[in-house]
Design a protein around this motif. Structure first.
Motif, PDB file in Angstrom:
ATOM      1  N   MET A   1       9.130   3.300   1.568  1.00 26.72           N
ATOM      2  CA  MET A   1       8.376   3.729   2.735  1.00 26.72           C
ATOM      3  C   MET A   1       8.232   2.489   3.625  1.00 26.72           C
ATOM      4  O   MET A   1       7.609   1.507   3.213  1.00 26.72           O
ATOM      5  N   PRO A   2       8.838   2.472   4.809  1.00 25.60           N
ATOM      6  CA  PRO A   2       8.806   1.251   5.623  1.00 25.60           C
ATOM      7  C   PRO A   2       7.401   0.900   6.099  1.00 25.60           C
ATOM      8  O   PRO A   2       6.523   1.758   6.185  1.00 25.60           O
ATOM      9  N   SER A   3       7.185  -0.380   6.362  1.00 27.70           N
ATOM     10  CA  SER A   3       5.905  -0.875   6.883  1.00 27.70           C
ATOM     11  C   SER A   3       6.188  -1.976   7.880  1.00 27.70           C
ATOM     12  O   SER A   3       6.553  -3.093   7.485  1.00 27.70           O
ATOM     13  N   GLY A   4       6.044  -1.672   9.158  1.00 29.48           N
ATOM     14  CA  GLY A   4       6.310  -2.689  10.181  1.00 29.48           C
ATOM     15  C   GLY A   4       7.712  -3.244  10.054  1.00 29.48           C
ATOM     16  O   GLY A   4       8.686  -2.483  10.057  1.00 29.48           O
ATOM     17  N   VAL A   5       7.834  -4.571   9.901  1.00 32.82           N
ATOM     18  CA  VAL A   5       9.167  -5.183   9.824  1.00 32.82           C
ATOM     19  C   VAL A   5       9.860  -4.954   8.487  1.00 32.82           C
ATOM     20  O   VAL A   5      11.055  -5.218   8.362  1.00 32.82           O
TER      21      VAL A   5
ATOM     22  N   PRO B   1       3.192   1.549  -3.918  1.00 33.49           N
ATOM     23  CA  PRO B   1       2.440   0.897  -4.990  1.00 33.49           C
ATOM     24  C   PRO B   1       3.150   0.916  -6.338  1.00 33.49           C
ATOM     25  O   PRO B   1       2.733   0.205  -7.247  1.00 33.49           O
TER      26      PRO B   1
ATOM     27  N   GLN C   1       0.826  -1.215   0.000  1.00 36.86           N
ATOM     28  CA  GLN C   1       0.000   0.000   0.000  1.00 36.86           C
ATOM     29  C   GLN C   1       0.854   1.256   0.000  1.00 36.86           C
ATOM     30  O   GLN C   1       0.509   2.253  -0.620  1.00 36.86           O
ATOM     31  N   ARG C   2       1.961   1.200   0.714  1.00 33.05           N
ATOM     32  CA  ARG C   2       2.792   2.400   0.862  1.00 33.05           C
ATOM     33  C   ARG C   2       3.783   2.571  -0.293  1.00 33.05           C
ATOM     34  O   ARG C   2       4.338   3.651  -0.463  1.00 33.05           O
TER      35      ARG C   2
ATOM     36  N   MET D   1      14.471   0.287  -3.176  1.00 26.79           N
ATOM     37  CA  MET D   1      13.788  -0.101  -4.408  1.00 26.79           C
ATOM     38  C   MET D   1      14.750  -0.793  -5.384  1.00 26.79           C
ATOM     39  O   MET D   1      15.910  -0.414  -5.485  1.00 26.79           O
TER      40      MET D   1
END
Lengths: 271, 271
Positions: free
Chosen positions: B155-159, B57, B54-55, B164
């Protein structure tokens, strides 16, 4: 400590901004409500700008678009809103150059060709942080959040390119995971931080953490590290760094947001 | 010049990969069909991985998720698909380290806890480029696309964090705007390029453009510049650079995609 709160509802903020009575930062105001960044472009750029939001949803989380060119209302998110007056301040760009800063309204600049976009603002999760005992420093001190240009490139979309802007709130290292967890569900208003810790300053290409590019200077206390969120001022920097964007573009003055009737609970992502 | 095309339909590719008869790159195969990157994670990381998509895409456009932990099918996008065998090759990661490269199937590694994600692949728009006379060099030469690690942070997401990955196709400078326009509608398979021109090599932090990190070496002709798209190998690099991701993670071997029954027309964004 408590949040400075002169206005309880978003509509009160909008009406006070509309009349010119309130010209300050909206940080800490009406803390149950969603606040939004604003960008207004000529209609020929609307498709590319929509694409910029789709491709960069962390810095540009699109909350709403005006119903049609020339219509300055947002009936779905803010009753009776007039986007030409309801922010406490506006910045004006002509051919990518800032020509007026923090003007009180844009009545004379809005045209039948204007399209407005509302983008989620990180002020929206500050009430949640404060409730958890993690009150943002700038709301505690009654100043504006520090914001910085970065060298992190956006995913380009047509005429729009440029780099991400970030906002910064200092926290102790051991608080960062809790701060991440609390802000993660706010995906419509930037969500969890994009970077944190002193090493992130260089990684983001911030030359001087003590001098903000927008907003007020940061205030760190011992043991704290900078925590950075993507910032909805990003589209304004994009306009300034995209040579193919011509004509007049209007944004809110950084920190002086459009406050919406949407509440946090309306947009929180289910976890 | 024509695309090398041994298989007309995605199902033919899947069946040939499943039997072990086809172990090559899927570039240029079944060019009307959408191709997908694969990542398989333990269920406890599924939410964070969904957030990563989501962060981010552009690099991680999520096309589909397996119906439930332990179910290796994708009934909505690929009839009778068995994700354990239908890619021509797989890479295995244990605690973030690549332990096996390009193995023919993962029957012995799939568990009742495995969750699979399909992410759009830029091979999906190569038929459109070729039809417009802009045949990608690597399909013309029958080799794999060159792919590079970058220093552009996700863009980090949790772990999940990391940088890129990009794929690269050389074009003449005057062709870039047409290439951008043709690929922009493919927002579900990376869309328009993220950067182009020789200056982009340094900006992306690519140390040697002539040595690809994945796939084959690039072949430039006079007057051409590199054009970079976000690449669905990105999640594999993320797994390798995210110390909190433990256990076994599986990806496709770069260039050896899961071919879906979805056709380009099914996912093209209306412009």
């Amino acid at each position: 400590m408590t949040l400075i709160e002169a206005f309880k509802t978003a509509r009160e903020v909008r009406l006070a901004a509309r009349s010119g009575a309130f010209r300050g930062s909206t940080t800490g105001q009406c803390d149950q409500y969603i606040q939004a960044n604003l960008i207004i472009v000529p209609s020929k750029y609307a498709k590319d700008f929509r694409g910029l939001c789709q491709r960069n949803p962390v810095s540009c989380p699109l909350l709403a678009e005006s119903p049609a060119p020339g219509d300055p209302t947002f009936p779905e998110v803010a009753k009776d809103c007039d986007v030409r007056k309801d922010a406490p301040g506006y910045n004006i760009y002509v051919n990518g150059k800032a020509t007026q800063i923090d003007v009180p309204n844009i009545d004379s600049l809005w045209t039948e060709d204007s399209v407005a976009f509302l983008i989620g603002c990180s002020f929206s999760f500050e009430g949640t942080l404060a409730t958890a005992g993690l009150i943002p420093r700038h709301t505690e001190l009654g100043i504006n959040v520090p914001m910085y240009r970065t060298k992190a490139a956006l995913m380009p979309s047509g005429v729009f390119g440029g780099n991400m802007v970030v906002s910064m709130r200092p926290y102790r290292g051991e608080e960062v995971e809790k701060v991440r967890d609390l802000t993660r569900p706010f995906s419509r208003t930037h969500g969890e931080p994009v970077a944190w810790g002193w090493s992130a300053v260089k990684a983001l290409g911030i030359t001087d953490i003590h001098t903000a590019d927008f907003g007020d200077a940061p205030v760190f206390r011992e043991g704290e590290v900078p925590v950075f969120w993507a910032c909805g001022v990003t589209p304004q920097l994009s306009v300034m760094s995209s040579p193919d964007v011509k004509g007049t573009v209007i944004g809110h003055a950084p920190g002086k947001m459009i406050c919406l009737d949407l509440k946090c609970a309306d947009i929180l992502e289910q976890q």
